[in-house]
Design a protein around this motif. Structure first.
Motif, PDB file in Angstrom:
ATOM      1  N   PRO A 166      57.176  93.102  29.706  1.00 21.81           N
ATOM      2  CA  PRO A 166      56.145  92.462  28.871  1.00 21.81           C
ATOM      3  C   PRO A 166      56.580  92.115  27.451  1.00 21.81           C
ATOM      4  CG  PRO A 166      55.679  94.805  29.115  1.00 21.81           C
ATOM      5  CD  PRO A 166      56.849  94.505  30.008  1.00 21.81           C
ATOM      6  N   PHE A 167      57.539  92.881  26.901  1.00 17.73           N
ATOM      7  CA  PHE A 167      57.843  92.705  25.476  1.00 17.73           C
ATOM      8  C   PHE A 167      59.098  91.872  25.190  1.00 17.73           C
ATOM      9  CE2 PHE A 167      55.148  96.530  25.436  1.00 17.73           C
ATOM     10  CZ  PHE A 167      54.199  96.103  24.518  1.00 17.73           C
ATOM     11  N   HIS A 168      59.999  91.727  26.160  1.00 16.84           N
ATOM     12  CA  HIS A 168      61.272  91.053  25.839  1.00 16.84           C
ATOM     13  C   HIS A 168      61.738  90.029  26.875  1.00 16.84           C
ATOM     14  CE1 HIS A 168      61.797  94.042  22.643  1.00 16.84           C
ATOM     15  NE2 HIS A 168      61.329  94.906  23.526  1.00 16.84           N
ATOM     16  N   PHE A 169      61.257  90.143  28.102  1.00 16.00           N
ATOM     17  CA  PHE A 169      61.723  89.217  29.150  1.00 16.00           C
ATOM     18  C   PHE A 169      60.511  88.709  29.930  1.00 16.00           C
ATOM     19  CE2 PHE A 169      65.385  91.838  28.228  1.00 16.00           C
ATOM     20  CZ  PHE A 169      66.485  91.005  28.386  1.00 16.00           C
ATOM     21  N   MET A 211      59.386  83.989  21.196  1.00 16.56           N
ATOM     22  CA  MET A 211      60.726  83.587  20.738  1.00 16.56           C
ATOM     23  C   MET A 211      61.815  84.157  21.640  1.00 16.56           C
ATOM     24  SD  MET A 211      60.475  81.394  18.409  1.00 16.56           S
ATOM     25  CE  MET A 211      61.990  81.254  17.463  1.00 16.56           C
ATOM     26  N   ASP A 212      61.604  85.352  22.168  1.00 16.12           N
ATOM     27  CA  ASP A 212      62.605  85.911  23.097  1.00 16.12           C
ATOM     28  C   ASP A 212      62.819  85.007  24.312  1.00 16.12           C
ATOM     29  OD1 ASP A 212      63.452  88.118  21.701  1.00 16.12           O
ATOM     30  OD2 ASP A 212      62.459  89.615  22.966  1.00 16.12           O
ATOM     31  N   THR A 213      61.797  84.240  24.678  1.00 16.65           N
ATOM     32  CA  THR A 213      61.991  83.373  25.855  1.00 16.65           C
ATOM     33  C   THR A 213      63.016  82.270  25.565  1.00 16.65           C
ATOM     34  OG1 THR A 213      60.250  81.688  25.461  1.00 16.65           O
ATOM     35  CG2 THR A 213      59.568  83.725  26.583  1.00 16.65           C
TER      36      THR A 213
HETATM   37 ZN   LIG Z   1      62.993  91.337  22.139  1.00 14.22          ZN
END
Ligand SMILES: [Zn+2]
Length: 371
Positions: free
Chosen positions: A84-87, A138-140
């Motif tokens: 949920p938080f990075h990917f 933004m990680d996406t």
């Molecule tokens: Zn991240």
């Protein structure tokens, strides 16, 4: 992405979009704190109140501690934190593993932004939630093509990762030395199953180290198992070489995030003080293409100005202890309820909501039962 983008870049974009200093700071701080809230610790007040703190990222040690708590080993933790938080899954592809691959500006990512922007306008923890959304969104633009779980689709062919077209030969050495240290660090921990997964590169973008997170870097690599539907690999003599020019993707992310912030500012503040994106686009491109370490890139963001006025005022700095230390005020205060308005309490309200929303609402609506 790293501190330069998650805090300083987010702050500059929020300010340019017309969000006042104090609110822009809260949003940008929350965006970076997603990487720094690595402790799964709660604080209890003597009146019985509780600040329930969740980890939104992990450092190595915490992974080992949490490993024993999971019924399914580290895999539950991967799903709670990395997915949920990075990917954020792109929800495309023919099977579960492909659907979990993160995709740049994916449909779920856009839905999440719309949902969180709407909530940000009405909830006391809205700014913190918007910061978390900015991080995940933004990680996406850097993590696309990889997923937040252990998967063979995250593996790349040994030795296939290479930096391309770096102007400064010292930077090429620097980037490669970081890659070498990264791989060595994780090989050391390979007795633990979790680390074994990271050392073989099957978790997240472990196999490509920090290459996706350096804005200026153009680089290439080859997946061990080619992806069919989520990336654009270039077939070169029967090989499927992935070529990534991070600066193109980072810039695209900046522009889109700016417009989300513009929408938020327009609805929330009576007369937002807006800097048109076109007026700072070239400067942002220049910052992103700067071949430097994170400190050097932060200096560039701090020097960004419009009409001779700095976009980031001199007093603005990120210190990860600021919100972390607010946890100690929780048990020190007269009554636990006094801390409900603290940033750290609100951050954890927002983080718990975001995790629930992604895993139990957004992804199931896209046919993904990840948790
Ligand atoms: Zn991240």
């Amino acid at each position: 992405m790293q501190l330069d983008m998650h805090f300083y870049g987010t702050y500059a974009l929020a300010r340019a979009a017309g969000i006042p200093q104090e609110d822009a700071y809260t949003i940008a701080y929350a965006a970076q704190y997603v990487d720094d809230s690595t402790k799964q610790d709660s604080k209890q007040h003597e009146d019985g109140g509780l600040l329930y703190g969740i980890a939104t990222s992990h450092d190595g040690g915490q992974c080992v501690l949490n490993y024993h708590k999971d019924v399914h080993g580290s895999r539950e933790e991967q799903r709670r934190v990395w997915v949920p938080f990075h990917f954020l899954p792109g929800a495309e592809g023919k099977d579960f593993e492909e659907q979990l691959l993160c995709k740049k500006n994916s449909k779920p990512a856009q839905e999440m932004m719309q949902n969180h922007l709407r909530l940000a306008a009405e909830k006391p923890y809205g700014l913190e939630l918007l910061g978390i959304a900015a991080h995940v969104y933004m990680d996406t633009f850097s993590h696309f093509g990889f997923s937040g779980v252990s998967s063979s689709l995250n593996k790349i062919i040994d030795g296939s990762i290479k930096p391309l077209e770096l102007k400064d030969p010292k930077m090429a050495d620097y980037v490669l030395s970081k890659l070498g240290r990264f791989i060595k660090r994780y090989k050391l921990g390979s007795v633990i199953s979790f680390f074994a997964e990271e050392s073989t590169g099957s978790l997240g973008h472990g196999a490509v180290a920090t290459f996706p997170d350096r804005p200026y870097l153009k680089w290439c690599f080859e997946y061990e198992y080619p992806h069919e539907s989520t990336t654009s690999s270039i077939p070169i003599e029967a090989e499927q070489i992935e070529v990534r020019d991070n600066k193109v993707h980072f810039f695209e992310g900046c522009e889109l995030l700016y417009h989300y912030f513009r929408g938020f500012a327009g609805a929330r503040y009576p007369e937002p003080d807006v800097i048109p994106f076109e007026d700072i686009a070239d400067d942002i491109k220049e910052i992103i293409t700067t071949e430097d370490d994170c400190h050097g890139r932060i200096d560039k963001w701090r020097a960004l100005s419009w009409k001779n006025t700095p976009v980031i005022s001199q007093k603005i700095r990120y210190n990860k202890s600021d919100w972390e230390n607010q946890k100690f005020d929780f048990d020190d205060s007269e009554e636990s309820k006094h801390n409900i308005s603290s940033n750290v309490y609100r951050f954890h309200q927002a983080a718990a909501y975001h995790r629930y929303y992604v895993l139990k609402d957004l992804l199931p609506a896209h046919g993904i039962a990840a948790y």
